[in-house]
Design an enzyme around this catalytic site. Structure first.
Site, PDB file in Angstrom:
ATOM      1  N   GLU A  21      11.445 -11.285 -18.521  1.00  0.00           N
ATOM      2  CA  GLU A  21      11.077 -10.381 -19.620  1.00  0.00           C
ATOM      3  C   GLU A  21      12.222 -10.245 -20.626  1.00  0.00           C
ATOM      4  O   GLU A  21      13.390 -10.202 -20.244  1.00  0.00           O
ATOM      5  CB  GLU A  21      10.718  -9.003 -19.050  1.00  0.00           C
ATOM      6  CG  GLU A  21       9.489  -9.053 -18.155  1.00  0.00           C
ATOM      7  CD  GLU A  21       9.192  -7.729 -17.487  1.00  0.00           C
ATOM      8  OE1 GLU A  21       9.930  -6.741 -17.726  1.00  0.00           O
ATOM      9  OE2 GLU A  21       8.220  -7.665 -16.721  1.00  0.00           O
ATOM     10  N   VAL A  54       1.178  -5.584 -11.257  1.00  0.00           N
ATOM     11  CA  VAL A  54       1.757  -4.401 -11.902  1.00  0.00           C
ATOM     12  C   VAL A  54       3.027  -3.977 -11.170  1.00  0.00           C
ATOM     13  O   VAL A  54       3.475  -2.841 -11.306  1.00  0.00           O
ATOM     14  CB  VAL A  54       0.748  -3.234 -11.941  1.00  0.00           C
ATOM     15  CG1 VAL A  54      -0.396  -3.537 -12.884  1.00  0.00           C
ATOM     16  CG2 VAL A  54       0.226  -2.892 -10.536  1.00  0.00           C
ATOM     17  N   ALA A  77       2.650  -0.413 -18.083  1.00  0.00           N
ATOM     18  CA  ALA A  77       1.639   0.258 -17.261  1.00  0.00           C
ATOM     19  C   ALA A  77       2.036   1.687 -16.928  1.00  0.00           C
ATOM     20  O   ALA A  77       1.187   2.579 -16.837  1.00  0.00           O
ATOM     21  CB  ALA A  77       1.405  -0.536 -15.976  1.00  0.00           C
ATOM     22  N   ARG A 101       6.600  -6.188 -10.021  1.00  0.00           N
ATOM     23  CA  ARG A 101       7.701  -6.819 -10.745  1.00  0.00           C
ATOM     24  C   ARG A 101       7.356  -8.286 -10.947  1.00  0.00           C
ATOM     25  O   ARG A 101       6.701  -8.902 -10.097  1.00  0.00           O
ATOM     26  CB  ARG A 101       9.016  -6.694  -9.981  1.00  0.00           C
ATOM     27  CG  ARG A 101       9.509  -5.272  -9.782  1.00  0.00           C
ATOM     28  CD  ARG A 101      10.026  -4.658 -11.064  1.00  0.00           C
ATOM     29  NE  ARG A 101      10.636  -3.343 -10.830  1.00  0.00           N
ATOM     30  CZ  ARG A 101      11.139  -2.574 -11.765  1.00  0.00           C
ATOM     31  NH1 ARG A 101      11.110  -2.990 -13.025  1.00  0.00           N
ATOM     32  NH2 ARG A 101      11.665  -1.414 -11.478  1.00  0.00           N
ATOM     33  N   HIS A 159       4.855  -4.820 -19.899  1.00  0.00           N
ATOM     34  CA  HIS A 159       5.524  -3.975 -18.904  1.00  0.00           C
ATOM     35  C   HIS A 159       5.464  -2.500 -19.317  1.00  0.00           C
ATOM     36  O   HIS A 159       6.481  -1.822 -19.393  1.00  0.00           O
ATOM     37  CB  HIS A 159       6.987  -4.403 -18.713  1.00  0.00           C
ATOM     38  CG  HIS A 159       7.546  -3.936 -17.399  1.00  0.00           C
ATOM     39  ND1 HIS A 159       8.563  -4.593 -16.758  1.00  0.00           N
ATOM     40  CD2 HIS A 159       7.243  -2.878 -16.608  1.00  0.00           C
ATOM     41  CE1 HIS A 159       8.871  -3.965 -15.630  1.00  0.00           C
ATOM     42  NE2 HIS A 159       8.079  -2.914 -15.530  1.00  0.00           N
ATOM     43  N   LEU A 185       0.837  -1.192   0.000  1.00  0.00           N
ATOM     44  CA  LEU A 185       0.000   0.000   0.000  1.00  0.00           C
ATOM     45  C   LEU A 185       0.877   1.250   0.000  1.00  0.00           C
ATOM     46  O   LEU A 185       0.738   2.128   0.861  1.00  0.00           O
ATOM     47  CB  LEU A 185      -0.958   0.006   1.191  1.00  0.00           C
ATOM     48  CG  LEU A 185      -2.221   0.857   1.028  1.00  0.00           C
ATOM     49  CD1 LEU A 185      -3.131   0.248  -0.030  1.00  0.00           C
ATOM     50  CD2 LEU A 185      -2.957   0.993   2.353  1.00  0.00           C
TER      51      LEU A 185
END
Length: 324
Positions: free
Chosen positions: A269, A238, A289, A240, A287, A160
């Site tokens: 990736e 969103v 976002a 790693r 990747h 958070l």
């Protein structure tokens, strides 16, 4: 331009971003050189006026003891990512190398993308799009099974911070019930706190992963967490790729122990498991976002500000402090 404002550029920048920095600083651009990385760093270090600042990407370049040994003149590292798992912060602190990141620049856009993935997976938007494009609607009739509403869903957020908090605010507006796991309880929010990710998953319909990648959070979403989320659950990542045990995620989806997933990040990736690409209940993005024209403009402004501050001997705009 004063030679002492030399900057080692190891990330790939847009032509506009590069031109903006080149107008203010003397750049040593790795991507304009035919040298290998090792030879490029050696040449920079051997220069009569070696760079004191390095601009690095969010991955692909590990800022560790070997890197700092290669260019011992460096006194500052600025990364274009919010994440810091590619930087050995204690080693930088030991050598007196300041670090700055892109804290806060991407939060809004990543939160938007996370919500988009949640909606897409639940409502089967991408799957329905493929159904129409393949000409299956006239042939097979209505697209089934139906997607699920977002309203009233129990959403657990792992991490958070600025991104996770932005996701929570957006999902509250959809009528979701938000709870969270973080390193500690946040006393300025009313969401239910779970000290263990497994307990958070057991109380959630959707699990959104938005935490930093550290040794402690690597595979924080493992088989136990996936099983606690259950066969009706959805995972959205969103953060790693290695925050989620990708192999266990693939198995859970294939075996019907999980309802779906929305993934912007992956463990290796740009390679994505073929099993994921074949699944109609999984939404995949490369990747990206964080990246919009607006966030890139904000990043350019922040990077230039951090560079100016360093060379002026002023406090960095987004310094990273190493905790004990």
């Amino acid at each position: 331009m004063a030679a002492t404002r030399r900057v080692l550029v190891l990330c790939r920048l847009s032509p506009a971003s590069l031109a903006g920095l080149a107008a203010r600083f003397s750049l040593l651009d790795r991507h304009a050189s035919s040298l290998s990385m090792e030879a490029f760093l050696a040449a920079a270090a051997a220069d009569d006026d070696p760079p004191r600042l390095a601009l690095v990407p969010g991955g692909g370049v590990r800022v560790d003891a070997a890197f700092l040994d290669a260019v011992p003149s460096l006194r500052c590292v600025v990364t274009v990512s919010a994440g810091l798992n590619h930087i050995d912060l204690p080693e930088c602190a030991r050598r007196g190398v300041a670090v700055a990141n892109a804290a806060g620049v991407y939060s809004s856009d990543v939160a938007d993308h996370a919500v988009a993935l949640v909606i897409d997976v639940l409502r089967r938007v991408s799957a329905a799009d493929r159904y129409v494009r393949r000409g299956l609607w006239p042939e097979r009739g209505d697209f089934l099974p139906l997607g699920s509403t977002l309203r009233g869903k129990r959403v657990g957020i792992v991490g958070l911070g600025s991104i996770g908090s932005a996701v929570a605010r957006r999902l509250e507006a959809f009528g979701c019930v938000v709870s969270y796991h973080s390193r500690g309880r946040k006393h300025d929010v009313s969401y239910c706190y779970h000290p263990a990710v497994r307990d958070l998953a057991a109380c959630s319909d959707v699990l959104v992963v938005a935490c930093a990648l550290t040794a402690e959070t690597r595979h924080v979403v493992d088989r136990r967490v996936l099983d606690a989320l259950g066969s009706g659950g959805v995972v959205v990542n969103v953060a790693r790729g290695p925050n989620v045990d990708e192999g266990e995620l693939v198995r859970a989806l294939a075996e019907g122990r999980l309802a779906g997933a929305g993934l912007d990040v992956f463990e290796d990736e740009p390679d994505v498991p073929a099993e994921l690409m074949a699944m109609d209940n999984v939404v995949l993005t490369p990747h990206w976002a964080a990246f919009t024209p607006e966030s890139i403009a904000d990043l350019d402004h922040l990077v230039a500000g951090n560079l100016e501050a360093f060379f002026a001997g002023a406090p960095l705009l987004t310094p990273v402090v190493v905790s004990d």
